[in-house]
Design a protein around this motif. Structure first.
Motif, PDB file in Angstrom:
ATOM      1  N   HIS A  81       0.838  -1.193   0.000  1.00 14.67           N
ATOM      2  CA  HIS A  81       0.000   0.000   0.000  1.00 14.67           C
ATOM      3  C   HIS A  81       0.878   1.250   0.000  1.00 14.67           C
ATOM      4  CE1 HIS A  81      -3.186  -2.697   0.293  1.00 14.67           C
ATOM      5  NE2 HIS A  81      -3.570  -2.552   1.553  1.00 14.67           N
ATOM      6  N   TRP A 125       1.755   3.946  -1.939  1.00 12.60           N
ATOM      7  CA  TRP A 125       1.252   4.596  -3.151  1.00 12.60           C
ATOM      8  C   TRP A 125       2.167   5.705  -3.668  1.00 12.60           C
ATOM      9  CZ3 TRP A 125      -1.516   0.750  -3.820  1.00 12.60           C
ATOM     10  CH2 TRP A 125      -2.473   0.286  -2.921  1.00 12.60           C
ATOM     11  N   PRO A 146       3.657   9.270 -10.540  1.00 10.90           N
ATOM     12  CA  PRO A 146       2.367   9.036 -11.194  1.00 10.90           C
ATOM     13  C   PRO A 146       2.509   8.867 -12.696  1.00 10.90           C
ATOM     14  CG  PRO A 146       2.261  10.899  -9.664  1.00 10.90           C
ATOM     15  CD  PRO A 146       3.706  10.547  -9.818  1.00 10.90           C
ATOM     16  N   CYS A 158      -2.542  -1.692  -7.938  1.00 13.08           N
ATOM     17  CA  CYS A 158      -2.714  -0.253  -7.758  1.00 13.08           C
ATOM     18  C   CYS A 158      -3.662  -0.001  -6.592  1.00 13.08           C
ATOM     19  CB  CYS A 158      -3.238   0.402  -9.033  1.00 13.08           C
ATOM     20  SG  CYS A 158      -4.801  -0.276  -9.648  1.00 13.08           S
ATOM     21  N   ALA A 186      -5.204   3.377  -3.614  1.00 10.07           N
ATOM     22  CA  ALA A 186      -5.155   4.726  -3.051  1.00 10.07           C
ATOM     23  C   ALA A 186      -5.743   4.684  -1.650  1.00 10.07           C
ATOM     24  CB  ALA A 186      -5.943   5.712  -3.917  1.00 10.07           C
ATOM     25  N   GLY A 187      -5.414   5.691  -0.841  1.00 15.94           N
ATOM     26  CA  GLY A 187      -5.992   5.798   0.481  1.00 15.94           C
ATOM     27  C   GLY A 187      -5.176   5.085   1.538  1.00 15.94           C
ATOM     28  N   GLY A 232     -10.290   4.189   1.380  1.00 17.19           N
ATOM     29  CA  GLY A 232      -9.483   3.888   0.211  1.00 17.19           C
ATOM     30  C   GLY A 232      -9.751   2.497  -0.316  1.00 17.19           C
ATOM     31  N   SER A 282     -11.546   6.889 -11.705  1.00 16.66           N
ATOM     32  CA  SER A 282     -10.546   5.952 -12.225  1.00 16.66           C
ATOM     33  C   SER A 282     -11.252   4.673 -12.631  1.00 16.66           C
ATOM     34  CB  SER A 282      -9.498   5.639 -11.155  1.00 16.66           C
ATOM     35  OG  SER A 282      -8.826   6.807 -10.748  1.00 16.66           O
ATOM     36  N   SER A 302      -6.978   6.340 -16.026  1.00 15.11           N
ATOM     37  CA  SER A 302      -6.973   7.178 -14.835  1.00 15.11           C
ATOM     38  C   SER A 302      -7.812   8.431 -15.040  1.00 15.11           C
ATOM     39  CB  SER A 302      -5.527   7.557 -14.482  1.00 15.11           C
ATOM     40  OG  SER A 302      -4.771   6.400 -14.167  1.00 15.11           O
ATOM     41  N   PHE A 321     -11.172   7.708  -6.374  1.00 21.06           N
ATOM     42  CA  PHE A 321      -9.788   7.941  -5.989  1.00 21.06           C
ATOM     43  C   PHE A 321      -8.861   7.879  -7.208  1.00 21.06           C
ATOM     44  CE2 PHE A 321     -11.591   6.824  -1.948  1.00 21.06           C
ATOM     45  CZ  PHE A 321     -10.841   7.494  -0.999  1.00 21.06           C
ATOM     46  N   LEU A 324      -5.734   6.385  -8.671  1.00 20.89           N
ATOM     47  CA  LEU A 324      -5.051   5.136  -8.334  1.00 20.89           C
ATOM     48  C   LEU A 324      -3.566   5.215  -8.690  1.00 20.89           C
ATOM     49  CD1 LEU A 324      -7.715   2.535  -9.497  1.00 20.89           C
ATOM     50  CD2 LEU A 324      -7.465   3.651  -7.275  1.00 20.89           C
ATOM     51  N   ALA A 325      -2.733   4.816  -7.751  1.00 21.02           N
ATOM     52  CA  ALA A 325      -1.286   4.776  -7.964  1.00 21.02           C
ATOM     53  C   ALA A 325      -0.863   3.344  -8.262  1.00 21.02           C
ATOM     54  CB  ALA A 325      -0.554   5.295  -6.731  1.00 21.02           C
TER      55      ALA A 325
END
Length: 433
Positions: free
Chosen positions: A83, A85, A90, A117, A119-120, A127, A335, A361, A399, A401-402
């Motif tokens: 996790h 991120w 990016p 991937c 986020a949060g 997240g 996303s 994205s 969110f 997303l990474a």
């Protein structure tokens, strides 16, 4: 007794007891001084004690031993759950992954989870994370529990035999399973298995509101199934693998964690057959937003905005008049992560592989490829079947997303030529007349 019970609506109360122990459920109170059969009472809470009644989730488990009886947790190494991120810069480009590999060595479900991937922050209960699994071994004397959130499991290849504290059920491709936060489960397999996982932190999936659709349509509550109590009274070394704050840990105990003889409550694992989804679509003109295909949603604090939606694109009739029928070209404040269970996705035939994925994205332009645009712009319109023999799905989120290092580099599945599928799009402008 049936292997499954109808869920019959999210938030409803259910109960089940193993038929080998009739009367195992206490009557009149949840926690008597002495439970039937010498069992222990244990509550599993899926919400704060003081959550509103409509949102309050919990189940009472009546088990042979309480789950507290284990040794201290230690780090569980060798996994690709992450996790972090911010470990990579990016990337706003449209991304597509070729089919992820089946395992090259014996790995069970807990060992095979790889984060693509997300986020949060699970510590803040806000997240999501998207993972794939690829396993070929059963979890022997091992259980898994996610302290961070709910797992929505989407098998793509191979049947998962899932053992939970609440009972057992099988989940095969074109079905999904939801294992909610804190529930312990184990997965047995008879063949190489591969699929996708949508994880939401600290919140739960629910059916979407139907609004003007009315009382019926989309996923019917009665088609969601939960298992029947089925305990095992086994002793020996067992591992409990736990995902906690994005890291993996394990502890040992001297008995099976699946020793629940009876249970009741509204916090349960469940499964759903995607073929039972009732499709709503346009019968006049234009292409409806993909939200009409939402099976389950996990809402954010902003009304109508999802931390995660699970959306499918099932076989259906397409009948719109004077309409370009595939998905329109689009830039979105959400996303969109897509996967393909089987078949060919209508807007990306040939390039999008079963067991693969794509990510568009926030505000990244996307839409039908060149071949799809040319064919749909010139086809003779009439009632047409769409997506027969195909099941694509989407995880959609508010969110950004990474991508993890594994998702970007280690898996070696990113398609560097994805952008070329739009390269043939040309100008058709005729100018003023």
């Amino acid at each position: 007794m049936s292997e499954y019970k109808y869920l019959n609506g999210f938030g409803s109360e259910f109960s089940s007891e193993d038929p080998r122990c009739p009367g195992a459920l206490p009557q009149g109170q949840n926690n008597p001084q002495k439970c039937p059969y010498g069992l222990y009472a244990e509550q599993l809470s899926g919400s704060a004690f003081t959550a509103p009644r409509t949102e309050n989730t919990r189940s009472w488990l009546y088990r042979i031993r309480p789950s507290v009886g284990h040794k201290p947790f230690k780090s569980f190494n060798g996994t690709y759950v992450s996790h972090d991120w911010i470990e990579r810069n990016p990337d706003p480009n449209p991304l597509r992954w070729n089919a992820f590999d089946f395992p090259h060595e014996a790995r069970d479900f807990a060992e095979s989870i790889h984060t693509i991937c997300g986020a949060g922050d699970p510590k803040l209960k806000n997240g999501l994370a998207i993972h794939i699994y690829s396993c070929c071994a059963s979890m022997k004397n091992r259980a898994f529990s996610n302290a961070d959130g709910d797992f929505l499991i989407v098998p793509q290849a191979g049947t998962l035999h899932i053992i939970t504290e609440f009972g057992k059920f099988d989940v095969k491709p074109n079905e999904i399973a939801v294992i909610q936060q804190g529930m312990r489960f184990s997965i047995e397999v008879l063949e190489p298995c591969r699929g996708y996982i949508l994880e939401v932190f600290g919140r739960h999936f629910n059916l979407p509101d139907l609004g003007p659709i009315g009382a019926n349509g989309l996923a019917n509550p009665r088609d969601f199934l939960t298992p029947v109590a089925c305990y095992e009274d086994l002793e020996g070394r067992y591992e409990i693998v736990t995902k906690y704050q994005g890291k993996m840990f394990y502890c040992e105990q001297d008995h099976s964690p699946f020793d629940v003889v009876a249970w009741h409550g509204n916090y349960v694992p469940y499964k759903y057959d995607l073929s039972k989804f009732m499709v709503i679509n346009s019968v006049s003109f234009d292409h409806c937003d993909p939200s009409i295909f939402t099976v389950l949603t996990c809402q954010s604090d902003r009304k109508g905005t999802a931390i995660a939606d699970f959306v499918i694109f099932p076989p259906r009739w397409s009948v719109q008049e004077h309409t370009f029928r595939p998905p329109y070209y689009h830039r979105n404040c959400m996303s969109e992560f897509m996967g393909l269970i089987y078949g060919e996705y209508e807007a990306k035939k040939g390039g999008f592989q079963p067991g693969g994925a794509s990510l568009h994205s926030m505000m990244t332009p996307h839409g039908p490829d060149f071949k799809c645009f040319e064919a749909a712009s010139n086809e003779k319109l009439g009632p047409t079947r769409v997506a027969d023999g195909t099941q694509a799905f989407m995880f959609e989120s508010c969110f950004g997303l990474a991508i993890t290092t594994w998702g970007a580099d280690t898996c070696a599945k990113l398609d560097p030529d994805y952008y070329k599928c739009w390269k043939g799009l040309k100008k058709h402008f005729t100018g003023p007349k």
